[in-house]
Design a protein around this motif. Sequence first.
Motif, PDB file in Angstrom:
ATOM      1  N   SER A 100       0.822  -1.210   0.000  1.00  0.00           N
ATOM      2  CA  SER A 100       0.000   0.000   0.000  1.00  0.00           C
ATOM      3  C   SER A 100       0.856   1.261   0.000  1.00  0.00           C
ATOM      4  O   SER A 100       0.362   2.357  -0.266  1.00  0.00           O
ATOM      5  CB  SER A 100      -0.926   0.020   1.215  1.00  0.00           C
ATOM      6  OG  SER A 100      -0.175   0.093   2.415  1.00  0.00           O
ATOM      7  N   VAL A 101       2.156   1.109   0.310  1.00  0.00           N
ATOM      8  CA  VAL A 101       3.079   2.238   0.255  1.00  0.00           C
ATOM      9  C   VAL A 101       4.386   1.749  -0.360  1.00  0.00           C
ATOM     10  O   VAL A 101       4.861   0.651  -0.071  1.00  0.00           O
ATOM     11  CB  VAL A 101       3.311   2.850   1.656  1.00  0.00           C
ATOM     12  CG1 VAL A 101       3.876   1.830   2.629  1.00  0.00           C
ATOM     13  CG2 VAL A 101       4.240   4.065   1.579  1.00  0.00           C
ATOM     14  N   VAL A 113      11.594  13.113 -10.046  1.00  0.00           N
ATOM     15  CA  VAL A 113      11.360  14.439  -9.452  1.00  0.00           C
ATOM     16  C   VAL A 113      10.901  14.277  -7.996  1.00  0.00           C
ATOM     17  O   VAL A 113       9.899  14.870  -7.575  1.00  0.00           O
ATOM     18  CB  VAL A 113      10.341  15.266 -10.268  1.00  0.00           C
ATOM     19  CG1 VAL A 113      10.509  16.758  -9.968  1.00  0.00           C
ATOM     20  CG2 VAL A 113      10.467  15.010 -11.754  1.00  0.00           C
ATOM     21  N   GLY A 114      11.622  13.474  -7.269  1.00  0.00           N
ATOM     22  CA  GLY A 114      11.275  13.253  -5.865  1.00  0.00           C
ATOM     23  C   GLY A 114       9.968  12.518  -5.673  1.00  0.00           C
ATOM     24  O   GLY A 114       9.361  12.591  -4.609  1.00  0.00           O
ATOM     25  N   GLY A 115       9.526  11.790  -6.714  1.00  0.00           N
ATOM     26  CA  GLY A 115       8.261  11.067  -6.641  1.00  0.00           C
ATOM     27  C   GLY A 115       7.086  11.823  -7.212  1.00  0.00           C
ATOM     28  O   GLY A 115       5.999  11.245  -7.392  1.00  0.00           O
ATOM     29  N   GLY A 125       0.346   4.452  -2.337  1.00  0.00           N
ATOM     30  CA  GLY A 125       1.052   5.615  -1.822  1.00  0.00           C
ATOM     31  C   GLY A 125       2.536   5.544  -2.147  1.00  0.00           C
ATOM     32  O   GLY A 125       3.123   4.468  -2.181  1.00  0.00           O
ATOM     33  N   VAL A 126       3.138   6.702  -2.387  1.00  0.00           N
ATOM     34  CA  VAL A 126       4.554   6.773  -2.723  1.00  0.00           C
ATOM     35  C   VAL A 126       5.239   7.769  -1.786  1.00  0.00           C
ATOM     36  O   VAL A 126       4.666   8.809  -1.448  1.00  0.00           O
ATOM     37  CB  VAL A 126       4.750   7.219  -4.192  1.00  0.00           C
ATOM     38  CG1 VAL A 126       6.229   7.438  -4.502  1.00  0.00           C
ATOM     39  CG2 VAL A 126       4.153   6.188  -5.151  1.00  0.00           C
ATOM     40  N   THR A 127       6.456   7.441  -1.360  1.00  0.00           N
ATOM     41  CA  THR A 127       7.269   8.374  -0.578  1.00  0.00           C
ATOM     42  C   THR A 127       8.708   8.281  -1.037  1.00  0.00           C
ATOM     43  O   THR A 127       9.172   7.220  -1.458  1.00  0.00           O
ATOM     44  CB  THR A 127       7.166   8.090   0.933  1.00  0.00           C
ATOM     45  OG1 THR A 127       7.797   9.156   1.648  1.00  0.00           O
ATOM     46  CG2 THR A 127       7.811   6.763   1.311  1.00  0.00           C
ATOM     47  N   HIS A 304      -0.023   9.244  -0.578  1.00  0.00           N
ATOM     48  CA  HIS A 304       1.370   9.650  -0.691  1.00  0.00           C
ATOM     49  C   HIS A 304       1.829  10.316   0.604  1.00  0.00           C
ATOM     50  O   HIS A 304       1.026  10.788   1.413  1.00  0.00           O
ATOM     51  CB  HIS A 304       1.545  10.613  -1.861  1.00  0.00           C
ATOM     52  CG  HIS A 304       1.066  10.057  -3.174  1.00  0.00           C
ATOM     53  ND1 HIS A 304       1.419   8.808  -3.631  1.00  0.00           N
ATOM     54  CD2 HIS A 304       0.249  10.599  -4.136  1.00  0.00           C
ATOM     55  CE1 HIS A 304       0.863   8.587  -4.808  1.00  0.00           C
ATOM     56  NE2 HIS A 304       0.145   9.655  -5.137  1.00  0.00           N
ATOM     57  N   PHE A 305       3.162  10.386   0.767  1.00  0.00           N
ATOM     58  CA  PHE A 305       3.693  11.070   1.943  1.00  0.00           C
ATOM     59  C   PHE A 305       4.681  12.152   1.513  1.00  0.00           C
ATOM     60  O   PHE A 305       4.299  13.300   1.328  1.00  0.00           O
ATOM     61  CB  PHE A 305       4.327  10.077   2.914  1.00  0.00           C
ATOM     62  CG  PHE A 305       4.836  10.722   4.181  1.00  0.00           C
ATOM     63  CD1 PHE A 305       3.946  11.296   5.076  1.00  0.00           C
ATOM     64  CD2 PHE A 305       6.183  10.768   4.473  1.00  0.00           C
ATOM     65  CE1 PHE A 305       4.390  11.920   6.240  1.00  0.00           C
ATOM     66  CE2 PHE A 305       6.652  11.377   5.630  1.00  0.00           C
ATOM     67  CZ  PHE A 305       5.752  11.948   6.522  1.00  0.00           C
ATOM     68  N   CYS A 306       5.924  11.815   1.338  1.00  0.00           N
ATOM     69  CA  CYS A 306       6.934  12.815   0.999  1.00  0.00           C
ATOM     70  C   CYS A 306       7.201  12.769  -0.496  1.00  0.00           C
ATOM     71  O   CYS A 306       7.721  11.787  -1.017  1.00  0.00           O
ATOM     72  CB  CYS A 306       8.223  12.553   1.783  1.00  0.00           C
ATOM     73  SG  CYS A 306       9.454  13.858   1.607  1.00  0.00           S
ATOM     74  N   MET A 307       6.831  13.836  -1.191  1.00  0.00           N
ATOM     75  CA  MET A 307       7.087  13.968  -2.621  1.00  0.00           C
ATOM     76  C   MET A 307       7.741  15.319  -2.866  1.00  0.00           C
ATOM     77  O   MET A 307       7.341  16.321  -2.274  1.00  0.00           O
ATOM     78  CB  MET A 307       5.794  13.869  -3.426  1.00  0.00           C
ATOM     79  CG  MET A 307       5.244  12.459  -3.527  1.00  0.00           C
ATOM     80  SD  MET A 307       3.841  12.410  -4.643  1.00  0.00           S
ATOM     81  CE  MET A 307       3.836  10.681  -5.103  1.00  0.00           C
TER      82      MET A 307
END
Length: 362
Positions: A100-101, A113-115, A125-127, A304-307
């Motif tokens: 899921s992440v 580009v940092g996700g 979700g992507v981080t 998502h978290f940190c992009m």
Amino acid sequence: MQSEFAFLVHPRNTLRADMGILFGRPFALVPEVAWRTALKHLPVPPMVTGKMSRVDLPGKVVGRIITVPLTPTQLLTMPRTQVQARISAAIDKARDLGASVVGLGALTAPASVGGKAFAKRKDVGVTNGNAFTAAMTLQAMERLTASMGRDPLIAIVGATGSVGSCLTRLYARKHSGRLLLVARNEKRLQTLAADVHGNGVEARVSTDMADVSKADLVVLLTSSPDALLRSEHLKRGAVVLDDTVPRNTDARLLSERPDVLIVDGGLVEIPGFDLRGNIALAPKLAYACLAETMLLALSGHQGHFCMGDAHVDQAEHILKLASEHQHLGFHLAPFRSFGKLIQGAPSRAPAAPVEELVSWAV
């Protein structure tokens, strides 16, 4: 509720050695140019190269390491659409396996580009892992500068990047001191310096690596497939915290500059987890970007978290999650240099024996 995660890695530029480790010694006999050509032009799929489980849940896979079949140079120089399609295929595989992440390791983050290239995805979700990396780098800086005496000069190389900008702001929030902010874009450097100037922080900027030779502590946070820091860039007796993967310091510095201490950055202890596979680290260690992915899955994070750039509030949130799951680890690891434990370095606890390293970039 805990969910599953996946973390993306890629081979180093030394493909023959890496493929021999992954598939068996005969594959290391294939010429380097043949491997590079194959990965660039053939539809080589992403591969699961590691599985992670919790010690208290033996046998249950909670996370997977997935290898994107591109070298560091290919990730940064091939057409961006092709590279991001390869990374997206690895994210698809992670999703299909139940994640899921998904965490973006090493150069898969800057290559997307940092996700942000995957910001429109709603299926997983992507981080990029940079929030926890910034938090752990600050802790390492604090530990290293504690023995440096009064008012050391700290150079942050790659200061305007995702980790560097967050780290600079975290430092300014907690400390006074002298910072040298180094990056290619002077306008962005000036903006960052203005943001943190004051409250006891003196921030100067430079676009010239030669100015790093004035620093007592050099923190490397750049995205490059090659070693950027050279002997002439270092003050006598300097300490280097290399928080880059692939690393931007070369092992030749150990013989060229025996007066300099080079510390591997971004390493976190995870005694509560087992890994089947290898991520080029001693047992029970993880990179902070992987640990961020694990913490988000443990907390049941959705979306998502940190992009793009990491933010201070994200770093503080992931530190809170680390505290909540400290029974599984997630604290700064004892210091190492090129994988070997540094005897007598400021350290939290004894570390596991160093094992033979496998050369995957994570």
